[in-house]
Structure formats: structure tokens, C-alpha cells
Design a protein around this motif. Structure first.
Motif, short mmCIF file in Angstrom:
data_model
loop_
_atom_site.label_atom_id
_atom_site.label_comp_id
_atom_site.label_asym_id
_atom_site.label_seq_id
_atom_site.Cartn_x
_atom_site.Cartn_y
_atom_site.Cartn_z
N UNK A 127 38.68 42.28 39.22
CA UNK A 127 38.81 41.09 40.06
C UNK A 127 39.32 39.93 39.21
N UNK A 128 38.54 38.85 39.16
CA UNK A 128 38.96 37.70 38.33
C UNK A 128 38.55 37.92 36.88
N UNK A 129 39.48 37.58 35.99
CA UNK A 129 39.21 37.71 34.56
C UNK A 129 39.42 36.36 33.89
N UNK A 130 38.55 36.04 32.93
CA UNK A 130 38.71 34.82 32.13
C UNK A 130 39.10 35.23 30.72
N UNK A 131 40.19 34.67 30.23
CA UNK A 131 40.61 34.91 28.85
C UNK A 131 40.39 33.63 28.04
N UNK A 132 39.71 33.76 26.91
CA UNK A 132 39.51 32.61 26.02
C UNK A 132 40.54 32.73 24.91
N UNK A 142 34.98 26.70 37.46
CA UNK A 142 35.65 26.66 38.77
C UNK A 142 36.16 28.05 39.19
N UNK A 143 36.41 28.93 38.22
CA UNK A 143 36.91 30.26 38.58
C UNK A 143 35.81 31.31 38.66
N UNK A 144 34.59 30.94 38.26
CA UNK A 144 33.48 31.89 38.16
C UNK A 144 33.00 32.31 39.56
N UNK A 145 32.37 33.47 39.69
CA UNK A 145 32.03 34.42 38.64
C UNK A 145 33.20 35.35 38.30
N UNK A 146 33.22 35.82 37.05
CA UNK A 146 34.30 36.68 36.57
C UNK A 146 33.85 38.13 36.47
N UNK A 147 34.75 39.02 36.84
CA UNK A 147 34.48 40.45 36.66
C UNK A 147 34.57 40.80 35.18
N UNK A 148 35.38 40.03 34.45
CA UNK A 148 35.52 40.29 33.02
C UNK A 148 35.84 39.02 32.27
N UNK A 149 35.34 38.93 31.04
CA UNK A 149 35.67 37.81 30.15
C UNK A 149 36.10 38.41 28.83
N UNK A 150 37.25 37.97 28.33
CA UNK A 150 37.80 38.55 27.11
C UNK A 150 38.16 37.40 26.17
N UNK A 151 37.71 37.48 24.94
CA UNK A 151 37.97 36.39 23.99
C UNK A 151 38.89 36.87 22.89
N UNK A 166 26.66 33.13 31.80
CA UNK A 166 26.35 32.49 33.09
C UNK A 166 27.47 32.71 34.09
N UNK A 167 28.71 32.74 33.59
CA UNK A 167 29.87 32.81 34.49
C UNK A 167 30.32 34.25 34.77
N UNK A 168 29.59 35.20 34.23
CA UNK A 168 29.93 36.61 34.43
C UNK A 168 29.28 37.12 35.73
N UNK A 169 30.06 37.85 36.52
CA UNK A 169 29.53 38.41 37.78
C UNK A 169 28.61 39.59 37.47
#
Ligand code: SAH
Length: 263
Positions: free
Chosen positions: A131-136, A192-201, A214-217
Motif C-alpha cells: 500500500x503506502x510506503x514511506x522512504x526516509x 499526513x501519509x500514515x499509516x504506512x504498509x512499509x517504511x524504508x530508510x 507509530x506511523x506503521x500500519x
């Protein structure tokens, strides 16, 4: 005789459905991974063959997820680095992208995205999209483009204005409507985009900021480098499961430091 006009590749590419991993069909495909129409701002370039060799090398190195191999084959890595480095773009090496930062090795990008796709929420969908992914750490925008091939929406944060703008320029010709570039401190995540299916740094600190968790689904996964003792960094995966938070340390890696604030 006049040739009919060749259709230009469009973006995002529609990826054909791949066989179920583990099946005989998958085994046949793995032996000769030929990803679909490559993604370029310009028509096909001589780099296609070199990129396909990179994909075959990734498969030989153990990257088995067809979604990842197709994504790596679809994005023109050479278009994200300076012209002088373009000849090295498909070698298994990290490359400078300016302001003291680097684009990770293809092997590391592929490995981290493969881990992200193995999140508990996708465990029963071997061909599913995240779904939504956050990249740092957007850097030059390369990994964000690869992520756009396996996730429905990509939010990517960069703290250095110069790189944020470089990524914008690199990604503009690809017209990726699902990639959102943000200038900000990724240690705060992006609520604003949370919750994320994945977060990758793509940058590593002493530990993971709690905002990411906290922002992870539920069912989501974080894949990131963290400081591991005083020996260096290691990849960590963190899953938010219905049994609680599960954390697993993997192999040693070498990423640029995670820093706070915008510069
Ligand atoms: N994924 C990138 C790799 C970039 S290198 C690519 O494909 O090019 C890692 C990036 O993380 C650097 O650009 C660095 O400036 C950035 N970074 C470090 N700490 C950060 C933070 N707190 N928030 C956002 N970006 C950060």
C-alpha cells in the motif's frame, strides 16, 4: 518501406502478472529474467542490455522476488547519477550523488525492497503490491522510482534541499503520479501519509525513531540500517504484528548517517 511508428514506453509500466514463486513456471522464469518494457524518459537506450545483465546478477546473488527483479529492470539507474558516472550505474557499487551522500548499491536496494515486500501483511499475496510506503532519504530519487513499481503510493522525505530538488528534476520526466517528494526531517516520519504498509530508510542512526513505529500500519514492516554495537551498522526489520512488535537484526550494511533537521 516506411516502418510503423514505434510506441514509446509509458510510465508507470503495467507489469504482467508473474508466476507464483516456487511454481515450475516461476523456476522457468527465474532462469531467464527478462523484465518488461524499461522505463525511460527517452526511447530505448543502449543501457537496456546492461541493465538486464544487472538484473540477472541480482537474481544470481539471491534476489528471488519477481516483483523486485522487474522493478529493478524497469528503472533506468543511469538517469539518476551524474553523466560522468553513468557508465558505472549498473555495476554493483554505491555512487556519489552530491552533498556527501550516496545512492546505495543495486544489490542493497533490491534486498531492502525484497524484505519490505515480505511484510506480514503481504505474506499471503506473493504477487501483491504494497500500500503506502514511506522512504526516509530520497537522495537522487532512484529508490523512490523503484518503490513506485511495487507500492501503490510512495512518500519520500529528504532533509537536504539540494538533493530534494535533484530528485524532483530526476523524477519529473518519469511522471510518477504516485511518488510524493517531501522536504523535511524524516526522523519525524510523515504523519499526513500514515499509516504506512512499509517504511524504508536509506540512512542509519543509533536507533529507529519511535515516530516510525507509530506511523506503521498493523501488519506493516520497517526495513532500516541501525547502529549495531560499536561494530557498525546492520539491517533491521521491525514488524507490527498482532502479537506485538517483532525485531530482527540481519546482515551488516554501510549507510550514510541519519541526521535531524533540514539543511
Ligand atoms: N534512496 C536514496 C539514497 C540516498 S542516501 C537514493 O536512491 O538515492 C540517504 C539520504 O538520506 C541522504 O540524501 C541524506 O541526506 C538523507 N537523510 C539523512 N537523514 C535524513 C532525515 N532525518 N530525513 C530525511 N533524509 C535524511
Amino acid at each position: 518501406m516506411p516502418q510503423p511508428p514505434r510506441s514509446r514506453p509509458t510510465f508507470p509500466v503495467t507489469l504482467p502478472r508473474a508466476p507464483v514463486p516456487g511454481s515450475a513456471a516461476a523456476a522457468r522464469t527465474r532462469a531467464s529474467v527478462v523484465p518488461p518494457t524499461p522505463v525511460h524518459a527517452t526511447p530505448a537506450m543502449a543501457s537496456d542490455a546492461v541493465r538486464q545483465r544487472m538484473v540477472q546478477r541480482l537474481a544470481a546473488q539471491g534476489i528471488a522476488d519477481e516483483r523486485v527483479l522487474r522493478a529493478m529492470g524497469a528503472v533506468a539507474r543511469h538517469a539518476f547519477v551524474d553523466g560522468a558516472l553513468a557508465a558505472q550505474a549498473y555495476e554493483d557499487t554505491s555512487l556519489p550523488i552530491g552533498l556527501g551522500q550516496t545512492i546505495s548499491k543495486p544489490n542493497v536496494v533490491a534486498r531492502m525492497i525484497e524484505l519490505l515486500l515480505a511484510a506480514p501483511a503481504l505474506a499471503d499475496q506473493p504477487q501483491g503490491r504494497l500500500g503506502r510506503v514511506l522512504e526516509i532519504g530520497t537522495g537522487c530519487g532512484y529508490q523512490a522510482a523503484v518503490l513506485s513499481q511495487v507500492a501503490r503510493e510512495v512518500y519520500s522525505i529528504e532533509r537536504l534541499r539540494g538533493l530534494h530538488e535533484k530528485a524532483r528534476a530526476n523524477l519529473r520526466p518519469l511522471r510518477l503520479a504516485t511518488v510524493h517528494l517531501l522536504l523535511g526531517d524524516g526522523m519525524q516520519g510523515y504523519p499526513a501519509g500514515a499509516p504506512y504498509a512499509g517504511i524504508i530508510a536509506a540512512a542509519g542512526g543509533a536507533d529507529l525513531p519511535s515516530t516510525w513505529l507509530d506511523q506503521l500500519a498493523p501488519g506493516g514492516r520497517i526495513v532500516a540500517p541501525v547502529q549495531s554495537g560499536n561494530t557498525g551498522q546492520a539491517l533491521v526489520i521491525i514488524d507490527k504484528t498482532n502479537r506485538g512488535i517483532e525485531r530482527r537484526l540481519l546482515e551488516a550494511v554501510n549507510f550514510v548517517p541519519l541526521k535531524s533537521g533540514i539543511a
